[in-house]
Design a protein around this motif. Structure first.
Motif, PDB file in Angstrom:
ATOM      1  N   ILE A   1       0.869  -1.176   0.000  1.00  0.00           N
ATOM      2  CA  ILE A   1       0.000   0.000   0.000  1.00  0.00           C
ATOM      3  C   ILE A   1       0.907   1.226   0.000  1.00  0.00           C
ATOM      4  O   ILE A   1       2.007   1.192   0.566  1.00  0.00           O
ATOM      5  N   SER A   2       0.436   2.295  -0.604  1.00  0.00           N
ATOM      6  CA  SER A   2       1.259   3.503  -0.665  1.00  0.00           C
ATOM      7  C   SER A   2       1.063   4.353   0.589  1.00  0.00           C
ATOM      8  O   SER A   2       0.029   4.265   1.262  1.00  0.00           O
ATOM      9  N   GLU A   3       2.048   5.178   0.862  1.00  0.00           N
ATOM     10  CA  GLU A   3       1.980   6.071   2.014  1.00  0.00           C
ATOM     11  C   GLU A   3       0.800   7.034   1.886  1.00  0.00           C
ATOM     12  O   GLU A   3       0.078   7.271   2.853  1.00  0.00           O
ATOM     13  N   ARG A   4       0.626   7.551   0.692  1.00  0.00           N
ATOM     14  CA  ARG A   4      -0.460   8.502   0.466  1.00  0.00           C
ATOM     15  C   ARG A   4      -1.825   7.838   0.680  1.00  0.00           C
ATOM     16  O   ARG A   4      -2.739   8.423   1.248  1.00  0.00           O
ATOM     17  N   ARG A   5      -1.958   6.587   0.255  1.00  0.00           N
ATOM     18  CA  ARG A   5      -3.223   5.852   0.436  1.00  0.00           C
ATOM     19  C   ARG A   5      -3.487   5.626   1.923  1.00  0.00           C
ATOM     20  O   ARG A   5      -4.619   5.779   2.397  1.00  0.00           O
ATOM     21  N   VAL A   6      -2.456   5.254   2.666  1.00  0.00           N
ATOM     22  CA  VAL A   6      -2.589   5.061   4.115  1.00  0.00           C
ATOM     23  C   VAL A   6      -3.034   6.360   4.772  1.00  0.00           C
ATOM     24  O   VAL A   6      -3.954   6.378   5.593  1.00  0.00           O
ATOM     25  N   SER A   7      -2.384   7.446   4.385  1.00  0.00           N
ATOM     26  CA  SER A   7      -2.720   8.755   4.932  1.00  0.00           C
ATOM     27  C   SER A   7      -4.184   9.102   4.682  1.00  0.00           C
ATOM     28  O   SER A   7      -4.883   9.575   5.566  1.00  0.00           O
ATOM     29  N   THR A   8      -4.647   8.826   3.480  1.00  0.00           N
ATOM     30  CA  THR A   8      -6.033   9.121   3.120  1.00  0.00           C
ATOM     31  C   THR A   8      -7.010   8.231   3.888  1.00  0.00           C
ATOM     32  O   THR A   8      -7.997   8.707   4.452  1.00  0.00           O
ATOM     33  N   LEU A   9      -6.717   6.928   3.923  1.00  0.00           N
ATOM     34  CA  LEU A   9      -7.624   5.992   4.593  1.00  0.00           C
ATOM     35  C   LEU A   9      -7.725   6.250   6.090  1.00  0.00           C
ATOM     36  O   LEU A   9      -8.797   6.121   6.682  1.00  0.00           O
ATOM     37  N   LEU A  10      -6.603   6.587   6.719  1.00  0.00           N
ATOM     38  CA  LEU A  10      -6.594   6.798   8.163  1.00  0.00           C
ATOM     39  C   LEU A  10      -6.920   8.231   8.550  1.00  0.00           C
ATOM     40  O   LEU A  10      -7.067   8.539   9.735  1.00  0.00           O
TER      41      LEU A  10
END
Length: 154
Positions: free
Chosen positions: A123-132
């Motif tokens: 998973i990408s860092e940006r995706r993690v940031s968005t999801l969380l």
């Protein structure tokens, strides 16, 4: 499969609500947590209400939810629980924290799994940031608080 749309008051809805409450109860108070409370105190003891309120506070659930979990495990009779619910003896303390106590944003276990997923590029860092719904800087600080080596490339 979309859920059935339910409007108004229908006796069938009450059962659905009971099942939802039992499901939530099992998640918030799993059996392995409740084992330490089962059989510890008798419901007819003078100290029962104090014990109930303290125990519920310990695991951060409401006293009423804790009481009904004991009822469902047949530790306390249903009639006794209904009687208690009609009083103001229970301190509806679920989830209240002491003023100086602030919960961590995420658990160490969750962050460890997340770190491995990021390291393996699952998973990408940006995706993690968005999801969380946290910034990358906040996530970096959270990893540090839990003594987990940050997998973020800032």
């Amino acid at each position: 499969m979309p859920p059935e749309h339910i409007d108004g008051s229908n006796p069938k809805n009450k059962r659905v609500e009971q099942l939802a409450d039992n499901f939530a109860s099992g998640i918030l108070m799993p059996s392995y947590v409740m084992q330490r409370y089962y059989g510890k105190i008798r419901y007819d003891d003078d100290q029962f209400i104090d014990w109930l309120n303290e125990s519920a506070s310990e695991i951060k659930v409401s006293s009423a939810a804790f009481l009904w979990r004991l009822v469902n495990h047949q530790e306390v009779p249903r009639s006794f629980a209904k009687e208690i619910m009609g009083t103001d003896w229970l301190s509806f303390n679920g989830g209240r924290l002491k003023d100086e106590e602030t919960p961590e944003l995420f658990s160490s276990k969750f962050l460890s799994v997340l770190a491995r997923a990021l390291q393996k590029a699952l998973i990408s860092e940006r995706r993690v940031s968005t999801l969380l719904d946290v910034s990358l800087d906040e996530l970096e600080i959270t990893f540090q608080k839990h003594d987990i080596e940050s997998p973020l490339v800032l």
